[in-house]
Enzyme design. Structure first.
Site, mmCIF file in Angstrom:
data_model
loop_
_atom_site.group_PDB
_atom_site.id
_atom_site.type_symbol
_atom_site.label_atom_id
_atom_site.label_comp_id
_atom_site.label_asym_id
_atom_site.label_seq_id
_atom_site.Cartn_x
_atom_site.Cartn_y
_atom_site.Cartn_z
ATOM 1 N N CYS A 27 3.029 8.527 2.552
ATOM 2 C CA CYS A 27 3.840 7.387 3.294
ATOM 3 C C CYS A 27 4.264 6.058 2.572
ATOM 4 O O CYS A 27 2.947 5.350 1.398
ATOM 5 C CB CYS A 27 3.096 7.088 4.527
ATOM 6 S SG CYS A 27 2.956 5.390 5.100
ATOM 7 N N CYS B 114 -2.337 1.531 8.999
ATOM 8 C CA CYS B 114 -1.235 0.385 8.014
ATOM 9 C C CYS B 114 -1.631 -0.539 7.537
ATOM 10 O O CYS B 114 -2.150 -1.403 8.931
ATOM 11 C CB CYS B 114 -0.373 0.765 8.849
ATOM 12 S SG CYS B 114 1.089 -0.762 8.803
ATOM 13 N N CYS C 260 6.160 -7.030 15.562
ATOM 14 C CA CYS C 260 4.612 -5.676 16.628
ATOM 15 C C CYS C 260 3.285 -5.771 17.273
ATOM 16 O O CYS C 260 3.070 -6.417 16.475
ATOM 17 C CB CYS C 260 5.030 -4.123 16.605
ATOM 18 S SG CYS C 260 6.651 -3.912 16.240
ATOM 19 N N SER D 149 10.955 5.543 9.326
ATOM 20 C CA SER D 149 10.127 5.340 10.732
ATOM 21 C C SER D 149 11.295 3.602 10.763
ATOM 22 O O SER D 149 11.557 2.729 9.831
ATOM 23 C CB SER D 149 9.659 5.447 10.672
ATOM 24 O OG SER D 149 8.831 4.638 11.583
ATOM 25 N N GLY E 97 6.542 -2.802 6.413
ATOM 26 C CA GLY E 97 7.831 -3.624 6.826
ATOM 27 C C GLY E 97 8.525 -2.494 7.598
ATOM 28 O O GLY E 97 8.364 -1.418 8.051
ATOM 29 N N HIS F 288 6.709 3.778 21.743
ATOM 30 C CA HIS F 288 5.541 3.066 22.002
ATOM 31 C C HIS F 288 5.758 2.247 23.738
ATOM 32 O O HIS F 288 4.912 2.690 24.155
ATOM 33 C CB HIS F 288 5.284 1.735 21.223
ATOM 34 C CG HIS F 288 5.316 2.007 19.834
ATOM 35 N ND1 HIS F 288 4.750 2.643 18.972
ATOM 36 C CD2 HIS F 288 5.866 0.740 18.786
ATOM 37 C CE1 HIS F 288 4.935 2.888 18.370
ATOM 38 N NE2 HIS F 288 5.722 1.861 17.451
ATOM 39 N N CYS G 189 0.407 -4.546 16.380
ATOM 40 C CA CYS G 189 0.352 -3.941 14.476
ATOM 41 C C CYS G 189 0.194 -5.458 13.440
ATOM 42 O O CYS G 189 0.196 -6.465 13.353
ATOM 43 C CB CYS G 189 1.904 -3.717 13.920
ATOM 44 S SG CYS G 189 1.770 -3.413 12.154
ATOM 45 N N GLU H 109 0.759 -1.138 -0.320
ATOM 46 C CA GLU H 109 0.134 -0.202 0.019
ATOM 47 C C GLU H 109 0.747 1.473 -0.218
ATOM 48 O O GLU H 109 1.901 1.150 0.419
ATOM 49 C CB GLU H 109 -0.748 0.168 1.296
ATOM 50 C CG GLU H 109 -1.556 -1.061 1.684
ATOM 51 C CD GLU H 109 -1.923 -1.054 2.647
ATOM 52 O OE1 GLU H 109 -1.493 -0.517 3.998
ATOM 53 O OE2 GLU H 109 -2.528 -1.770 3.117
ATOM 54 N N CYS I 200 6.191 -8.084 7.638
ATOM 55 C CA CYS I 200 7.231 -7.557 8.235
ATOM 56 C C CYS I 200 7.176 -8.893 8.455
ATOM 57 O O CYS I 200 7.133 -9.645 9.491
ATOM 58 C CB CYS I 200 6.999 -6.794 9.066
ATOM 59 S SG CYS I 200 8.401 -5.609 9.925
HETATM 60 N N1 SAH Z 1 8.650 -0.482 10.731
HETATM 61 C C1 SAH Z 1 8.279 0.348 10.628
HETATM 62 C C2 SAH Z 1 7.994 1.840 10.107
HETATM 63 C C3 SAH Z 1 6.542 0.652 9.539
HETATM 64 S S1 SAH Z 1 5.013 1.225 10.806
HETATM 65 C C4 SAH Z 1 8.558 1.125 12.253
HETATM 66 O O1 SAH Z 1 7.808 0.222 12.981
HETATM 67 O O2 SAH Z 1 8.879 1.888 12.502
HETATM 68 C C5 SAH Z 1 5.263 3.121 11.309
HETATM 69 C C6 SAH Z 1 4.492 3.164 12.469
HETATM 70 O O3 SAH Z 1 2.940 3.512 12.932
HETATM 71 C C7 SAH Z 1 4.882 2.257 13.298
HETATM 72 O O4 SAH Z 1 5.614 3.646 14.694
HETATM 73 C C8 SAH Z 1 4.409 1.732 13.549
HETATM 74 O O5 SAH Z 1 5.141 1.596 15.806
HETATM 75 C C9 SAH Z 1 3.671 2.143 13.724
HETATM 76 N N2 SAH Z 1 1.785 1.070 13.824
HETATM 77 C C10 SAH Z 1 1.411 -0.152 13.578
HETATM 78 N N3 SAH Z 1 0.731 -0.665 13.412
HETATM 79 C C11 SAH Z 1 -0.370 0.269 14.286
HETATM 80 C C12 SAH Z 1 -1.813 0.310 14.439
HETATM 81 N N4 SAH Z 1 -2.213 -0.001 14.815
HETATM 82 N N5 SAH Z 1 -1.860 1.475 15.299
HETATM 83 C C13 SAH Z 1 -1.175 2.624 15.803
HETATM 84 N N6 SAH Z 1 -0.148 2.666 15.030
HETATM 85 C C14 SAH Z 1 0.344 1.796 14.100
HETATM 86 FE FE1 SF4 Z 2 7.280 -4.202 11.776
HETATM 87 FE FE2 SF4 Z 2 7.122 -1.950 11.783
HETATM 88 FE FE3 SF4 Z 2 4.504 -3.334 11.721
HETATM 89 FE FE4 SF4 Z 2 6.662 -3.708 13.777
HETATM 90 S S1 SF4 Z 2 5.174 -2.046 13.458
HETATM 91 S S2 SF4 Z 2 5.547 -5.306 12.890
HETATM 92 S S3 SF4 Z 2 8.539 -2.916 12.573
HETATM 93 S S4 SF4 Z 2 5.984 -2.399 10.315
#
Ligand code: SAH
Ligand code: SF4
Length: 373
Positions: A113, A349, A124, A207, A175, A231, A127, A100, A120
């Site tokens: 973005c 995301c 996390c 990021s 990713g 976080h 996520c 996306e 990935c």
């Molecule tokens: N992998 C990298 C970049 C992609 S995620 C990273 O983790 O930084 C981009 C941002 O969106 C990160 O800060 C991630 O923690 C946050 N994110 C992921 N899932 C989310 C969700 N469900 N709600 C809010 N933020 C989220």
């Molecule tokens: Fe991957 Fe970023 Fe999602 Fe963590 S928050 S699973 S590093 S995309």
């Protein structure tokens, strides 16, 4: 939407090649070195996808080039526009994998973005991308392709100097960009090139979940802005929310931030903090966050959790977010709460892609889905 050509099939894709690779391609064809500059201009300044339209090249050269090479775009499988102006594209690459890409217009800027991987490898717990099984790195072409596609859709060719709709890029899609460093670096060098797309490194933010050994390299070699997905303020909780913390714990991560090349009060490191109800959103944690950030030119970005089906968390309520933000603000850090954008088109995301995969799975029957376990 503006004209979109499918990816170049069976031809050498020119988008995503570095200047050196383009030169090697020209040499292999017996063409002169100055062709590189001309091609660069047509591809990245004019946005031309038809080699036949590159009129400063001789007709014979255009014909020879078109036989070997192409200038493509990722295929758009869905294009959505939110009532708030946010636009989202689901892109499909030659192997059928999808990512996306989202454009978020604001008053003083327009941010794209982009994704760096399909899925990935990290997991996390809040996520949705981390729950997707299929993972591969995007190529430099696929990363630059997202920017090219957005420029097509926004009608921003030739590359405008002023009043752009695409002024900023954030690597906050799918990713972990620092796990695909070489391709991300090549793509960003192309995006920053002054004779082409010409986005300043100051307008690009990468990021990361905290891949400590790569952070310094990213700062020294690319000089882009850094955002850290923090976080949590204790290792105990961060180990759960962002499991890569077990490998690169908080103290090491914050050390890498303290010495990040190019960070200054004018160019602060962004600390992303997803607000999870009852998990990480207490006033005591806000105070601890302030303590941890001492000595780092920092700003904090509070992100209300974006729920997804069967997610094990809930979004903090507005009062908790406000109290948290007030504490961080009072300590002198800017801490805007990221307003959810494009909620009607699932611009958060990972969500649109998942919806599309689910749709196809149910159409096929789960056992027949190509990526079913
Ligand atoms: N992998 C990298 C970049 C992609 S995620 C990273 O983790 O930084 C981009 C941002 O969106 C990160 O800060 C991630 O923690 C946050 N994110 C992921 N899932 C989310 C969700 N469900 N709600 C809010 N933020 C989220
Ligand atoms: Fe991957 Fe970023 Fe999602 Fe963590 S928050 S699973 S590093 S995309």
């Amino acid at each position: 939407m503006a004209s979109v050509t499918p990816a170049t099939e069976g031809l050498r894709e020119l988008v995503g090649l570095s200047r050196e690779e383009l030169l090697a391609e020209m040499t292999a064809m017996g063409a002169e070195a100055f062709r590189v500059r001309q091609l660069w201009h047509w591809i990245y300044n004019r946005g031309v996808t038809d080699i036949g339209a590159m009129t400063t090249l001789s007709k014979t050269f255009r014909a020879a080039l078109a036989e070997r090479c192409g200038v493509g775009r990722p295929a758009v499988t869905r294009a959505l526009a939110s009532v708030d102006g946010t636009r989202k594209w689901l892109l499909r690459f030659a192997d059928g994998q999808e990512v996306e890409c989202v454009h978020i217009p604001e008053e003083d800027r327009g941010t794209l973005c982009i994704s760096s991987q399909v899925g990935c490898t990290l997991t996390c717990s809040f996520c949705h991308t981390g729950t997707q099984r299929l993972v591969r790195n995007l190529t430099a072409a696929e990363i630059v392709g997202q920017v090219m596609l957005a420029r097509d859709a926004l009608g921003e060719w030739p590359s405008p100097q002023d009043d752009r709709q695409l002024t900023n890029i954030v690597l906050m899609g799918m990713g972990e960009p620092l796990y695909n460093y070489d391709n991300v670096a090549q793509a960003l060098r192309i995006v920053m090139d002054h004779e082409g797309l010409s986005l300043s490194r100051r307008k690009i933010t990468l990021s990361t979940s905290g891949i400590v050994p790569m952070i310094r390299r990213c700062g020294a070699e690319l000089g882009v802005n850094l955002a850290i997905s923090l976080h949590a303020v204790t290792d105990e909780l961060r180990d759960v929310l962002v499991p890569i913390n077990r490998k690169y714990p908080l103290a090491e991560l914050l050390d890498a931030c303290r010495t990040y090349p190019g960070a200054s009060n004018a160019r602060r490191i962004t600390f992303e903090y997803v607000m999870l109800k009852g998990v990480n959103d207490s006033p005591a944690e806000a105070r601890e966050l302030v303590r941890l950030l001492a000595g780092i030119p920092a700003k904090v970005n509070l992100i209300p959790f974006n729920p997804w089906p069967s997610a094990p968390y809930e979004r903090s309520n507005a009062a908790a977010i406000k109290e948290f933000s007030d504490i961080v603000n009072a300590a002198g850090y800017s801490s805007p709460v990221r307003t959810p954008r494009g909620e009607d088109i699932m611009a958060a995301c990972g969500q649109l892609k998942s919806a599309s995969v689910r749709h196809r799975r149910s159409a096929l029957g789960a056992e027949q889905a190509p990526d079913a376990p």
